[in-house]
Scaffold this motif. Structure first.
Motif, PDB file in Angstrom:
ATOM      1  N   ASN A 123       0.836  -1.201   0.000  1.00 24.90           N
ATOM      2  CA  ASN A 123       0.000   0.000   0.000  1.00 24.90           C
ATOM      3  C   ASN A 123       0.870   1.251   0.000  1.00 24.90           C
ATOM      4  O   ASN A 123       2.057   1.185   0.322  1.00 24.90           O
ATOM      5  N   SER A 138      -5.607  -3.223   7.367  1.00 25.64           N
ATOM      6  CA  SER A 138      -4.235  -3.671   7.629  1.00 25.64           C
ATOM      7  C   SER A 138      -3.626  -2.885   8.791  1.00 25.64           C
ATOM      8  O   SER A 138      -2.813  -3.415   9.556  1.00 25.64           O
ATOM      9  N   LYS A 155      -6.075   5.110  -4.184  1.00 25.46           N
ATOM     10  CA  LYS A 155      -5.968   4.086  -3.130  1.00 25.46           C
ATOM     11  C   LYS A 155      -5.368   4.697  -1.864  1.00 25.46           C
ATOM     12  O   LYS A 155      -5.741   4.347  -0.746  1.00 25.46           O
ATOM     13  N   ASN A 200      -6.771   4.510   1.931  1.00 29.67           N
ATOM     14  CA  ASN A 200      -5.964   4.063   3.074  1.00 29.67           C
ATOM     15  C   ASN A 200      -5.789   5.164   4.123  1.00 29.67           C
ATOM     16  O   ASN A 200      -5.685   4.861   5.319  1.00 29.67           O
ATOM     17  N   ASN A 232      -7.850   3.358   7.177  1.00 26.48           N
ATOM     18  CA  ASN A 232      -6.879   2.696   8.065  1.00 26.48           C
ATOM     19  C   ASN A 232      -6.725   3.397   9.419  1.00 26.48           C
ATOM     20  O   ASN A 232      -6.882   2.752  10.453  1.00 26.48           O
ATOM     21  N   ASN A 246     -13.929  -2.089   9.161  1.00 23.30           N
ATOM     22  CA  ASN A 246     -14.093  -1.003   8.189  1.00 23.30           C
ATOM     23  C   ASN A 246     -15.537  -0.485   8.144  1.00 23.30           C
ATOM     24  O   ASN A 246     -15.784   0.718   8.072  1.00 23.30           O
TER      25      ASN A 246
HETATM   26  C1  LIG Z   1      -8.764  -1.152   1.295  1.00 27.08           C
HETATM   27  C2  LIG Z   1      -8.305  -1.497   2.694  1.00 27.08           C
HETATM   28  C3  LIG Z   1      -8.353  -0.272   3.565  1.00 27.08           C
HETATM   29  C4  LIG Z   1      -9.304  -2.521   3.160  1.00 27.08           C
HETATM   30  O1  LIG Z   1      -9.168  -2.970   4.436  1.00 27.08           O
HETATM   31  C5  LIG Z   1      -6.902  -2.129   2.649  1.00 27.08           C
HETATM   32  O2  LIG Z   1      -6.094  -1.486   1.720  1.00 27.08           O
HETATM   33  C6  LIG Z   1      -6.174  -2.153   3.987  1.00 27.08           C
HETATM   34  O3  LIG Z   1      -6.689  -2.728   4.925  1.00 27.08           O
HETATM   35  O4  LIG Z   1      -5.067  -1.593   4.065  1.00 27.08           O
END
Ligand SMILES: CC(C)(CO)[C@@H](O)C(=O)[O-]
Length: 474
Positions: free
Chosen positions: A181, A413, A301, A305, A309, A319
Motif C-alpha cells: 500500500n 491492515s 488508493k 488508506n 486505516n 471497516n
Molecule cells: C482497502 C483497505 C483499507 C481494506 O481494508 C486495505 O487497503 C487495507 O486494509 O489496508
C-alpha cells in the motif's frame, strides 16, 4: 527535477537524502536456505568447505523472489504458484526464526472466503543477511547470476530500504515490483534521482521499476497463514516515465516496442516477464496499465488508506463501522479528511513535477485520459482539467464510499498492525499527504491528518465522540 547531484540539504525527502549522502558500497549478502541452519548443538565454527553451486541460468531468469512474506507476499506467492507453467518462486524472509518455522511447517496457507484452505508448499525459502552461514553451501541472492524478478511485499516503510540493501544483485536485467500500500517512492520527481544515485554508470539504466495497486483484502492468521477476506484485483505498471525509451507510458520495455536491435528486443521481452506472470496468475486478477493510470489509481488508493486505516485503528473497529451514520459527526470528519486529500492531490496535478506523468502516453500512443493521439501542451491542459475534476472532494468521496462497501467486512491492515503490536504505515499514507502538501507550499498544512497521525503513532484508542471532538478541535 531532482538530480542525484542536487545539494542533499534541498532534497525534499529524508530517505532520498540518506541515499544520496551514503557513498558506501552495496552490502554483500548471503542467501541462507534450510540446509544452512546448523543442527541443534552444532558449533558456530565453519564446518564445510566454501563451495558454491553452479546456478541454472534459465531457472534464475524465470525465478520470482518475493521479499516479505506477510499478507501481501502470501497472496502473490499463492496465486503465482497456480500458473500452469509455474515459475520457480523463492520466498525471502527477514528473520532467521522464519526459516525455522518453515522447516517445521513448510506451507503457505490461504483460506479463501468460502472457507476452503489452499495450501502450497513448493517454494524455496531464503533469508538474506550479511552473516555468512556456518553450515552448508554458501550462496548470494540470485546464486551469482543476479536477481531477475523481485516482488517487494514488505510493509511500506521498509520497501525502499530493503531494495537499496539488495541493489548489488539488481541490474538492467532485473524487474522490481513494489506491491505494498502507499505511494511508490520512485514516482517522479524522486525516482530518477534514486536510480541515478544507485544505478548510474555501468549499471545504467537500472532495473525496470513497477508498482502494483493491490486491492485484495487479506487478514493474517500467523506466520505463512492468511485469510483471503475480500478478493479484488491488482493493477500493475511502470513507475518510470519513458521520455527516452519509446514513449508508451510503460517505459518502452514491454516487448511491443519499436526498438529494432535484437539485444533491445530480448531485453524488453525479459523485462516484461514478471508482468506477464502476474497477469496469468489465476485469482490475482492482475491487469497491466499505463504509467499515468497507475499513478492515478495509487493516489486514489492512498486516499482510501488515509481515511479507513487510521480511523479503524483509533476506533478499533471493522471497516464497516467507520461509515455507519450514527449522527455523531464522524461522517463530517471523513468529509474533512477527503477535503484535505483533495486539496493536496489537486495541487500535485498542477505542479510542474507532475508534467512528465500527465504527458505519458498509453501503449497505443494515445493520451490515456483524453484519448487523443500525441502529447502536446493542449493535452497537458486537458489532462489536468480531467484530473482536477477526478480529485474533487465529491468524486473522491464517491470513490471512497464505493471501495468502502466492497471492503466493509475487512479488518484494515493498520488495525491488524496495531493489534499485533507492529509499526503502522501511517507515515506512508497520511504522512505522505502532509509531506506532499508541505512540498507543494500549502501554508495551512493538513490539520486533521496531522492530528490523526499523532493519535496512531501514540497507539491511542478513542470512542467515536471523543475522536470527532479531538479532530474537529471542539
Ligand atoms: C482497502 C483497505 C483499507 C481494506 O481494508 C486495505 O487497503 C487495507 O486494509 O489496508
Amino acid at each position: 527535477m531532482v538530480s542525484s547531484s542536487t545539494d542533499s540539504r534541498r532534497i525534499p525527502a529524508e530517505w532520498l537524502r540518506q541515499v544520496v549522502e551514503d557513498k558506501s558500497e552495496a552490502p554483500k549478502l548471503y542467501a541462507w536456505r534450510l540446509p544452512n541452519l546448523p543442527p541443534a548443538g552444532a558449533s558456530s565454527a565453519r564446518n564445510s568447505p566454501e563451495v558454491a553451486e553452479i546456478a541454472d541460468a534459465e531457472d534464475e531468469r524465470r525465478r520470482i523472489y518475493i521479499l516479505g512474506v506477510g499478507n501481501i507476499g502470501r497472496l502473490y506467492a499463492s496465486f503465482l504458484a497456480k500458473i500452469e507453467y509455474r515459475p520457480p518462486i523463492t520466498l525471502v524472509v527477514h528473520r532467521r526464526e522464519l526459516l525455522d518455522e518453515w522447516k517445521a511447517r513448510p506451507i503457505i496457507e490461504l483460506v479463501r472466503n468460502n472457507g476452503k484452505k489452499e495450501r502450497n508448499s513448493r517454494f524455496r525459502i531464503e533469508w538474506w543477511t550479511e552473516a555468512q552461514p556456518t553450515h552448508g553451501l554458501i550462496r548470494e541472492p540470485g546464486s551469482g547470476r543476479g536477481v531477475s524478478n523481485l516482488i517487494v511485499a514488505t510493509k511500506a516503510p521498509d520497501a525502499i530500504a530493503q531494495v537499496d540493501r539488495v541493489r548489488r544483485y539488481l541490474s538492467s536485467a532485473s524487474t522490481v515490483a513494489f506491491a505494498q500500500n502507499g505511494m511508490c517512492k520512485l514516482w517522479p520527481p524522486l525516482g530518477e534521482a534514486y536510480v541515478a544515485a544507485r544505478f548510474g554508470g555501468d549499471k545504467a539504466p537500472g532495473p525496470r521499476w513497477l508498482a502494483c495497486v493491490t486491492t485484495h483484502g487479506v487478514r493474517s492468521l500467523g506466520p505463512f497463514r492468511s485469510v483471503h477476506a475480500s478478493p479484488a484485483d491488482v493493477l500493475v505498471g511502470s513507475v518510470m516515465v519513458p521520455e527516452i525509451r519509446g514513449g508508451d507510458g510503460r517505459d518502452g520495455r514491454d516487448g511491443n516496442d519499436t526498438t529494432t536491435s535484437k539485444e533491445d528486443k530480448d531485453r524488453n521481452a525479459t523485462n516484461n516477464y514478471l508482468v506477464k506472470q502476474m497477469i496469468s496468475a489465476p485469482g490475482l486478477n492482475a491487469r497491466e496499465v499505463a504509467t499515468r493510470e497507475l499513478w492515478v489509481a495509487q493516489l486514489e488508493k492512498l486516499v482510501v488508506n488515509a481515511v479507513i486505516n487510521p480511523l479503524t485503528a483509533v476506533l478499533r473497529c471493522k471497516n464497516r463501522e467507520v461509515f455507519e451514520e450514527r449522527g455523531d459527526g464522524l461522517r463530517g470528519v471523513i468529509d474533512m479528511l477527503v477535503g484535505e486529500a483533495s486539496r493536496t492531490l489537486r495541487a500535485l496535478v498542477v505542479h510542474p513535477s507532475s508534467d512528465a506523468i500527465l504527458l505519458a502516453q498509453d501503449k497505443d500512443g494515445k493520451n490515456s485520459l483524453t484519448g487523443e493521439a500525441g502529447a502536446t501542451g493542449a493535452d497537458l491542459e486537458e489532462t489536468r482539467k480531467e484530473l482536477l475534476e477526478r480529485f474533487s472532494p465529491a468524486r473522491l468521496r464517491g470513490m471512497l464510499y464505493t471501495v468502502a462497501r466492497k471492503v466493509a467486512a475487512n479488518t484494515s491492515s493498520m488495525l491488524q498492525d496495531v493489534q499485533a503490536g507492529k509499526k503502522t504505515e501511517i507515515q506512508d499514507f497520511n504522512g505522505w499527504l502532509v509531506e506532499m502538501a508541505r512540498y507543494l507550499g500549502d501554508e495551512g498544512g493538513l490539520p486533521l491528518n496531522e492530528k490523526l497521525i499523532l493519535l496512531v503513532v501514540d497507539g491511542a484508542v478513542r470512542t467515536r465522540d471523543e475522536l470527532v471532538k479531538e479532530l474537529r478541535g471542539d
